[in-house]
Motif scaffolding. Structure first.
Motif, mmCIF file in Angstrom:
data_model
loop_
_atom_site.group_PDB
_atom_site.id
_atom_site.type_symbol
_atom_site.label_atom_id
_atom_site.label_comp_id
_atom_site.label_asym_id
_atom_site.label_seq_id
_atom_site.Cartn_x
_atom_site.Cartn_y
_atom_site.Cartn_z
ATOM 1 N N VAL A 87 0.783 -1.234 -0.112
ATOM 2 C CA VAL A 87 -0.090 0.071 -0.048
ATOM 3 C C VAL A 87 0.816 1.244 0.067
ATOM 4 N N THR A 88 0.736 2.092 -0.873
ATOM 5 C CA THR A 88 1.550 3.535 -1.115
ATOM 6 C C THR A 88 0.778 4.575 -0.340
ATOM 7 N N GLY A 89 1.318 5.132 0.550
ATOM 8 C CA GLY A 89 0.367 6.252 1.276
ATOM 9 C C GLY A 89 -0.351 5.566 2.249
ATOM 10 N N GLY A 90 -1.574 6.081 2.344
ATOM 11 C CA GLY A 90 -2.471 5.672 3.452
ATOM 12 C C GLY A 90 -3.719 5.190 2.854
ATOM 13 N N VAL A 91 -4.639 4.500 3.707
ATOM 14 C CA VAL A 91 -5.816 4.085 3.113
ATOM 15 C C VAL A 91 -6.992 5.194 3.211
ATOM 16 N N MET A 92 -7.432 5.611 2.024
ATOM 17 C CA MET A 92 -8.494 6.744 2.059
ATOM 18 C C MET A 92 -9.840 6.085 1.997
ATOM 19 N N ARG A 93 -10.604 6.733 2.928
ATOM 20 C CA ARG A 93 -12.092 6.351 2.962
ATOM 21 C C ARG A 93 -12.773 7.716 2.664
ATOM 22 N N GLN A 94 -13.634 7.425 1.338
ATOM 23 C CA GLN A 94 -14.264 8.177 0.730
ATOM 24 C C GLN A 94 -15.801 8.117 0.996
ATOM 25 N N PRO A 95 -16.263 9.180 1.742
ATOM 26 C CA PRO A 95 -17.753 9.025 1.998
ATOM 27 C C PRO A 95 -18.540 9.630 0.703
ATOM 28 N N GLY A 96 -19.711 9.140 0.528
ATOM 29 C CA GLY A 96 -20.562 9.664 -0.454
ATOM 30 C C GLY A 96 -21.753 9.911 0.088
ATOM 31 N N PRO A 97 -22.702 10.420 -0.777
ATOM 32 C CA PRO A 97 -23.975 10.939 -0.322
ATOM 33 C C PRO A 97 -24.878 9.544 -0.015
ATOM 34 N N SER A 98 -24.379 8.260 -0.486
ATOM 35 C CA SER A 98 -25.247 7.214 0.011
ATOM 36 C C SER A 98 -24.113 6.193 0.101
ATOM 37 N N PRO A 99 -24.474 5.059 0.815
ATOM 38 C CA PRO A 99 -23.580 3.819 0.857
ATOM 39 C C PRO A 99 -23.132 3.374 -0.201
ATOM 40 N N LEU A 100 -23.915 3.360 -1.468
ATOM 41 C CA LEU A 100 -23.663 3.024 -2.758
ATOM 42 C C LEU A 100 -22.559 3.596 -3.466
ATOM 43 N N THR A 101 -22.186 4.888 -3.092
ATOM 44 C CA THR A 101 -21.301 5.881 -3.533
ATOM 45 C C THR A 101 -19.967 5.982 -2.735
ATOM 46 N N SER A 102 -19.961 5.100 -1.493
ATOM 47 C CA SER A 102 -18.878 5.576 -0.532
ATOM 48 C C SER A 102 -18.110 4.351 -0.630
ATOM 49 N N HIS A 103 -16.606 4.645 -0.302
ATOM 50 C CA HIS A 103 -15.698 3.553 -0.888
ATOM 51 C C HIS A 103 -14.456 3.849 -0.297
ATOM 52 N N THR A 104 -13.485 2.803 -0.154
ATOM 53 C CA THR A 104 -12.257 2.789 0.022
ATOM 54 C C THR A 104 -11.312 2.745 -0.858
ATOM 55 N N ALA A 105 -10.422 3.677 -1.100
ATOM 56 C CA ALA A 105 -9.393 3.619 -2.266
ATOM 57 C C ALA A 105 -8.026 3.584 -1.640
ATOM 58 N N LEU A 106 -7.181 2.635 -2.433
ATOM 59 C CA LEU A 106 -5.954 2.099 -2.007
ATOM 60 C C LEU A 106 -5.111 2.467 -3.466
ATOM 61 N N ARG A 107 -3.803 2.886 -3.210
ATOM 62 C CA ARG A 107 -2.942 2.844 -4.234
ATOM 63 C C ARG A 107 -1.837 1.832 -3.838
ATOM 64 N N LEU A 108 -1.661 1.186 -4.835
ATOM 65 C CA LEU A 108 -0.750 -0.046 -4.803
ATOM 66 C C LEU A 108 0.356 -0.439 -5.557
ATOM 67 N N THR A 109 1.847 -0.481 -5.089
ATOM 68 C CA THR A 109 2.892 -0.441 -5.970
ATOM 69 C C THR A 109 3.595 -1.938 -5.586
ATOM 70 N N ARG A 110 4.183 -2.478 -6.744
ATOM 71 C CA ARG A 110 5.058 -3.484 -6.776
ATOM 72 C C ARG A 110 6.251 -3.253 -7.604
ATOM 73 N N TRP A 111 7.477 -3.562 -6.957
ATOM 74 C CA TRP A 111 8.712 -3.388 -7.764
ATOM 75 C C TRP A 111 9.104 -4.546 -8.341
ATOM 76 N N GLU A 112 9.511 -4.537 -9.573
ATOM 77 C CA GLU A 112 9.920 -5.644 -10.420
ATOM 78 C C GLU A 112 11.416 -5.525 -10.811
ATOM 79 N N GLY A 113 12.165 -6.509 -11.158
ATOM 80 C CA GLY A 113 13.518 -6.400 -11.560
ATOM 81 C C GLY A 113 14.546 -6.237 -10.548
#
Length: 113
Positions: A87-113
């Motif tokens: 997980v790059t950075g923090g866990v973002m909790r995005q509240p929306g006007p309803s439960p259908l639009t509320s979500h958690t967003a994560l930025r993920l990183t993996r190094w190769e090579g």
């Protein structure tokens, strides 16, 4: 929470317990990590970044969005599409006007090579 055809992916959250490293510090014990599958995630391609110093590596990034109440923290690792990501950075909790639009967003990183 994001629903429908967009949120069709599952992720595996890998969480390592904190243990004493023998020198008075706490460190993550990845050998004894637990894995939990979470369903209902949307996956968006992020970017790739070349390691210009060593010239033999690159980073692969994704942004994922899932349930608002997902049990995931910034120190977890995430299995996605056959790779293990940090997980790059923090866990973002995005509240929306309803439960259908509320979500958690994560930025993920993996190094190769």
């Amino acid at each position: 929470m994001i629903t429908g055809a967009v949120a069709r992916h599952s992720i595996v959250v890998v969480r390592a317990p904190l243990v004493d490293d023998g020198r008075g510090n706490e460190t993550r014990d990845w050998v004894n990590a637990t894995e939990t599958t979470l369903h209902g995630w949307a996956v968006d391609a992020g970017s790739t970044i070349e390691d210009e110093t060593n010239r033999d590596g690159s980073a692969v990034e994704y942004t994922i969005r899932g349930p608002y109440t997902a049990d995931v923290v910034a120190t977890d690792r995430v299995r996605l599409l056959g790779g293990l990501f940090q997980v790059t950075g923090g866990v973002m909790r995005q509240p929306g006007p309803s439960p259908l639009t509320s979500h958690t967003a994560l930025r993920l990183t993996r190094w190769e090579g």
